[in-house]
Design an enzyme around this catalytic site. Structure first.
Site, PDB file in Angstrom:
ATOM      1  CE  LYS A   1      -1.728   2.659   3.102  1.00  0.00           C
ATOM      2  NZ  LYS A   1      -1.613   3.922   2.349  1.00  0.00           N
TER       3      LYS A   1
ATOM      4  CD  GLU B   1      13.860   1.065   8.573  1.00  0.00           C
ATOM      5  OE1 GLU B   1      14.285   2.106   9.097  1.00  0.00           O
ATOM      6  OE2 GLU B   1      14.507   0.007   8.550  1.00  0.00           O
TER       7      GLU B   1
ATOM      8  CB  CYS C   1      13.227   9.121   7.722  1.00  0.00           C
ATOM      9  SG  CYS C   1      14.377   8.235   6.661  1.00  0.00           S
TER      10      CYS C   1
ATOM     11  CD  GLU D   1       9.898  12.744  11.650  1.00  0.00           C
ATOM     12  OE1 GLU D   1       8.790  12.226  11.886  1.00  0.00           O
ATOM     13  OE2 GLU D   1      10.752  12.209  10.928  1.00  0.00           O
TER      14      GLU D   1
END
Ligand code: NAD
Length: 487
Positions: free
Chosen positions: A183, A259, A293, A390
């Site tokens: 997906k 991850e 990331c 973040e």
């Protein structure tokens, strides 16, 4: 490379790809181009029955094709042909990638596609080299560790590097003999669909690569909770990773590679090559407008050189030609959505309200699309939201230190541990600091991945579980069976 295209003339795949066939669905999710905010139509959302169809088809194809039990070299060859086809269709894939994402047409062929093709070849070559062992037992016994694919891997990818992330998930899982139901992010599914179609053209049996479209809440939940999935492989936010762990725990037990997010520090000592450090720091936060990331968003600098480093950083933090992702001249990416741009801004404003000093940027770029100005925030404390959150945007914070111990304490984020950078000419210190840093990857006198796919990537703490890339990613897609034979 100059391959501009007209986004209006692009035909976008908008159906699920299951068993080598396209499957219609009611169009339900509206998509927007981040570069100019225009609508580009809708994609369907796969519900539990579509996901079940995909998983069942994948399981049947994996068994019937013999993909997991064939001569491993046959998998190698098919995957190599797939990598070749991906490169041969670089222009087409780049257009599909650029239209709805933050990736720039000037970068996609040379970076995203080139690296993905290489990475597929890397895992293709592992198929007939890794796995299994004969172990020491008594002479009248034979002890073996056999390793086998899971069957079907359920994979979910984010929007920030759609082609690369699809490659990270698909290549090791397929090389290890599994089928995959993937997906992609609901915001950026197009290039992934075409990659799946190319896999069939390359001779990978239909049903080995399946793509279901949809959001996390409906499609993602149905996929990770499906009993026919042997393993979950996810890349995305820590929030979604936690939700997936909960869903998997409720619906059954299966292994997961996660991850997740990061808030990575870059420590600069006074003896560092400051020009190099500034180039690496700015490069890491300007690339894809900080939507990586591993973006090294927290600069931790020895106080006596803080001003000298900032002076070098400021000229590098000017956006080079912000503009449509489909123009070859564009050098600076938008945020993926209005929501993401507004989130970046709300954290920056909260940081300022808590005492941060704006050294550059600090507001959205005034132009069409969802661009945000490259931003540096000084005078921040460790509990400032720009340091803790973040942000996933082009925002750097700068914190000063006087001792190595202090630098390490500042670098140690309470939640994340994805990557870290160290700039120093002192080898002993580089090794000492590297050993102490709580991060899955440490770069010394550089920042960012190379093309050494042998180096695994993954997080400490809430930045993840398990690894992508490297031998570890291949083995994470196989499970072992211990066999003991009395002779
Ligand atoms: P996201 O978590 O919002 O979404 C990622 C994917 O997960 C999407 O496909 C989404 O539809 C799906 N999803 C969301 N909720 C889900 C749920 N409950 N169940 C199943 N699927 C669900 O992340 P994003 O905004 O697309 O990407 C940005 C995030 O990804 C950042 O946090 C970034 O650090 C992280 N990321 C990590 C790595 C890494 O290697 N560690 C690489 C790239 C991006």
């Amino acid at each position: 490379m100059n391959i501009p295209f007209d986004p209006a003339s692009l035909s976008l795949p908008r159906r699920h790809f299951i068993g080598g066939d396209w499957l219609e669905g009611d169009e339900a999710l509206e998509l927007t181009r981040p570069s100019d905010g225009r609508a580009i139509g809708a994609i369907p959302i796969a519900d539990a029955s579509v996901v079940d169809h995909a998983v069942t088809t994948a399981a049947r194809a994996q068994r019937a094709s013999g993909w997991g039990s064939c001569q491993p070299r046959d998998r190698t060859r098919a995957l190599q042909r797939w990598a070749d086809l991906i490169e041969a269709h670089a222009d087409e894939l780049a257009a599909l990638e650029a239209v709805a994402s933050t990736r720039l047409i000037s970068q996609i062929p040379g970076i995203d596609i080139a690296i993905t093709a290489e990475q597929i070849r890397f895992f293709a070559e592992m198929a007939d080299k890794e796995g299994g062992a004969l172990v020491p037992t008594r002479d009248d016994q034979l002890g073996m560790i056999m390793d086998e694919p899971y069957g079907v891997v359920g994979a979910i990818t984010p929007w920030n590097f759609p082609i690369s992330m699809a490659g990270w998930k698909l290549a090791p899982a397929l090389a290890a003999g599994n089928a995959v139901v993937l997906k992609p992010s609901e915001m950026t599914p197009f290039a992934t669909l075409r990659m799946a179609e190319l896999s069939v053209q390359a001779g990978i049996p239909p049903g080995l690569v399946n793509v279901v479209l949809g959001d996390g809440r409906v499609t993602g939940t149905a996929l990770t909770g499906h009993a026919g999935i042997g393993k979950v492989s996810f890349t995305g936010s820590t929030l979604a990773g936690s939700a997936i762990m909960e869903n998997v725990a409720r619906s059954g037990v299966k292994p997961m590679t996660l991850e997740l997010g990061g808030k990575s520090p870059q420590i600069v000592f006074a003896d560092a090559d400051l020009d190099l450090a500034a180039r690496c720091i700015a490069g890491s936060i300007m690339f894809n407008a900080g939507q990586a990331c591993v973006a090294g968003s927290r600069v931790i600098v020895e106080k006596c050189i803080a001003e000298a480093l900032t002076d070098r950083l400021l000229p590098l933090m000017r956006p080079q030609n912000p503009g449509p992702s489909w123009l070859a001249s564009t050098g600076y990416s938008p945020a993926i959505s209005a929501t993401q741009r507004d989130r970046i801004d709300s954290i920056v404003q909260a940081a300022i309200a808590e005492g941060a000093e704006v050294l550059c940027g600090g507001t959205p770029l005034e132009r069409e699309g969802f661009f945000y100005k490259p931003t540096i925030l000084g005078a921040v404390t460790s509990d400032n939201p720009a340091v803790t959150e973040e942000i996933f945007g082009p925002v750097l914070t700068i914190q000063g230190f006087t001792t190595e111990e202090e630098a390490l304490a500042l670098a140690d984020h309470p939640t994340y541990g994805l990557a870290a950078g160290v700039f120093t000419r002192d080898l002993a210190r580089a090794i000492r600091v590297t050993r102490t840093l709580q991060a899955g990857t440490v770069w010394v006198n550089r920042y960012g991945r190379s093309r050494d796919h042998i180096l695994p990537t993954g997080g400490y703490k809430a930045s993840g579980i398990g690894k992508d890339l490297g031998r570890e990613a291949y083995h994470a897609n196989r499970r072992t069976k211990s066999v003991l034979i009395d002779i």
